[in-house]
Design an enzyme around this catalytic site. Sequence first.
Site, PDB file in Angstrom:
ATOM      1  N   ARG A 161     130.456 -16.569 -24.804  1.00 31.24           N
ATOM      2  CA  ARG A 161     130.487 -15.117 -24.939  1.00 31.24           C
ATOM      3  C   ARG A 161     130.586 -14.695 -26.406  1.00 31.24           C
ATOM      4  O   ARG A 161     130.289 -13.541 -26.724  1.00 31.24           O
ATOM      5  CB  ARG A 161     131.695 -14.522 -24.188  1.00 31.24           C
ATOM      6  CG  ARG A 161     131.665 -14.714 -22.700  1.00 31.24           C
ATOM      7  CD  ARG A 161     132.708 -13.830 -22.042  1.00 31.24           C
ATOM      8  NE  ARG A 161     132.327 -12.437 -22.156  1.00 31.24           N
ATOM      9  CZ  ARG A 161     131.554 -11.786 -21.295  1.00 31.24           C
ATOM     10  NH1 ARG A 161     131.094 -12.403 -20.234  1.00 31.24           N
ATOM     11  NH2 ARG A 161     131.250 -10.527 -21.471  1.00 31.24           N
TER      12      ARG A 161
ATOM     13  N   MET B 242     128.380  -9.075 -26.765  1.00 32.87           N
ATOM     14  CA  MET B 242     129.102  -9.566 -25.591  1.00 32.87           C
ATOM     15  C   MET B 242     130.596  -9.703 -25.924  1.00 32.87           C
ATOM     16  O   MET B 242     131.349  -8.788 -25.676  1.00 32.87           O
ATOM     17  CB  MET B 242     128.508 -10.894 -25.136  1.00 32.87           C
ATOM     18  CG  MET B 242     128.800 -11.143 -23.687  1.00 32.87           C
ATOM     19  SD  MET B 242     127.533 -11.983 -22.745  1.00 32.87           S
ATOM     20  CE  MET B 242     127.492 -13.597 -23.416  1.00 32.87           C
ATOM     21  N   CYS B 243     131.037 -10.760 -26.523  1.00 29.42           N
ATOM     22  CA  CYS B 243     132.424 -11.042 -26.898  1.00 29.42           C
ATOM     23  C   CYS B 243     133.269 -11.538 -25.719  1.00 29.42           C
ATOM     24  O   CYS B 243     133.032 -11.169 -24.578  1.00 29.42           O
ATOM     25  CB  CYS B 243     133.155  -9.865 -27.532  1.00 29.42           C
ATOM     26  SG  CYS B 243     132.386  -9.294 -29.042  1.00 29.42           S
ATOM     27  N   GLY B 244     134.234 -12.360 -26.037  1.00 25.88           N
ATOM     28  CA  GLY B 244     135.164 -12.854 -25.027  1.00 25.88           C
ATOM     29  C   GLY B 244     136.587 -12.556 -25.459  1.00 25.88           C
ATOM     30  O   GLY B 244     136.913 -12.596 -26.644  1.00 25.88           O
TER      31      GLY B 244
ATOM     32  N   THR C 289     136.722 -14.109 -29.031  1.00 23.42           N
ATOM     33  CA  THR C 289     135.530 -14.788 -29.539  1.00 23.42           C
ATOM     34  C   THR C 289     134.466 -13.719 -29.709  1.00 23.42           C
ATOM     35  O   THR C 289     134.246 -12.905 -28.817  1.00 23.42           O
ATOM     36  CB  THR C 289     135.024 -15.874 -28.569  1.00 23.42           C
ATOM     37  OG1 THR C 289     134.593 -15.271 -27.355  1.00 23.42           O
ATOM     38  CG2 THR C 289     136.106 -16.898 -28.277  1.00 23.42           C
TER      39      THR C 289
END
Lengths: 229, 298
Positions: free
Chosen positions: B32, B1-3, B148
Amino acid sequence: MPTFDLAVTTVRDVNLALHQLTPDTNQTAWQIENPQGKHAIGVGINVPVELEINGHVGYYCAGMNKHASIRIHGNAGTGVAENMMSGTVHVMGDASQSAGATGCGGLLIIDGDASARCGISMKGIDILVKGSIGSMSAFMAQAGNLVVFGDAGDALGDSIYEATIFVRGKVKSLGADCIEKPMTPEDRERLSELLGRAGMEGAAEIDDFRMYGSARELYHFHVDNIANY
Amino acid sequence: MCGIVGLFLKNKTLEPALGEMLSKMLVTMSARGPDSAGMAIYGASHGDKVKLTLRAEDVTSIDDLVAELSAVLTAPLDVSVRANHFVVAIVRDDEAAALRWLKIHKSELQLVSVGSNMEIYKDVGLPAHVVSEFGLSTMSGSHGIGHTRMATESAITIDGAHPFSTGQDQCLVHNGSLSNHNSIRRNLVREGMTFSTQNDSEVAAGYLTWRMSKGDSLKQSLTSSLDDLDGFFTFVVGTRTGFAVLRDPIACKPAIMAESDDYVAFGSEYRALSVLPAIEKARVFEPEPATVYAWERS
């Protein structure tokens, strides 16, 4: 009017309260303040109440809605009114991707633009977008109507089944097996009725729209292709 | 995912609050990416000096290191420490000698970034922990980028944490995955570039650095990446004076932006933007697929 403030209450508590309402409830008007882009607000409502959400919402707002009339005074994130069954969802700003995805019924109105994959796999929902829609909209759409006042992006209606698309502006490109079709009197009647239901009667001429649907060459077995199996 | 979060200030009076705003944005993206976090801050320059951001496993020996390094340099250095990262500011003439000395004598140190304005801080752990560890909320600057990470393709290590920097004052954060990074990396290595990880995102950063070294603007380098990089990506990129955003043509990964007279802001979700001052007055929009959005400071 009962009001929830999402700056102090959790989405879980708000949804729980809405789920506990019975169809004969007297509390038919609800309000949510400070949504601040939170996800899954007002998901799974199953009663004919009116819900006003004052601000931008995150993902999947008003998903699986049944009977309720939900108005979002702001933008909506991915998957607004996803899998809606009935009722109305009205986004007064823009909607992100996959608006109205897999919707089975009801009406979704978007005052601004909707981005990619609007109405993907729609199964009977009616969607009216006053702005434009992004690429790959109505991908594999099975039933229902997608009405667009503005333009449509690339690959509109790719692999479409029996949903109908009406676009007033430009279509950048059509997806596989999606073609323009002449409008029959029944189609014109359906579009006119839909505009009326969305409070947009007279806002546009029926003749300004062009209609798109399936050529039905992709999903029917074709005997000439037998050697490929 | 990652933010991903990014903030590019137009209103100079907001610069002292850059770190505070970016911290809040980063923490909203914890769900995330709870595995690691990082940020690049474009702060004040140290006169004509160049800043080396280094990471040490053992920070107790920094005084010794500074003494040893000083002996190699022609001019005095300045050093500031934030948790396990420290920034050494040296004169430009000493840059090559310092980098060579560090590589030979201090191979246990990792060089995180080099630049006149940019500093990069990253660590494993929850974003809130990483933000407070480095005191991000106290930092000031003109623009910054944060990430993130939810590790999906490789281990939870600092090596896998973003931002990636492959050129002076240049950094990139990435949400997605590239499918042709190995062949691109091989081509770039032939062009003389070096990479410190096997990470796909570092290749994207290296590709842009390579294009810009050939004379491309930030915007041009991103435009050509649409032809050469294959996969899913939302990139947010910083240079000393620039800030840019690009999504792949399918736009699988989420992105939302806000622009006002005061700032340009990027978030993977609107929640990250909701913490910004006067966000209700900003123009909020979703960046189009395969379209480069770029801003330059005058």
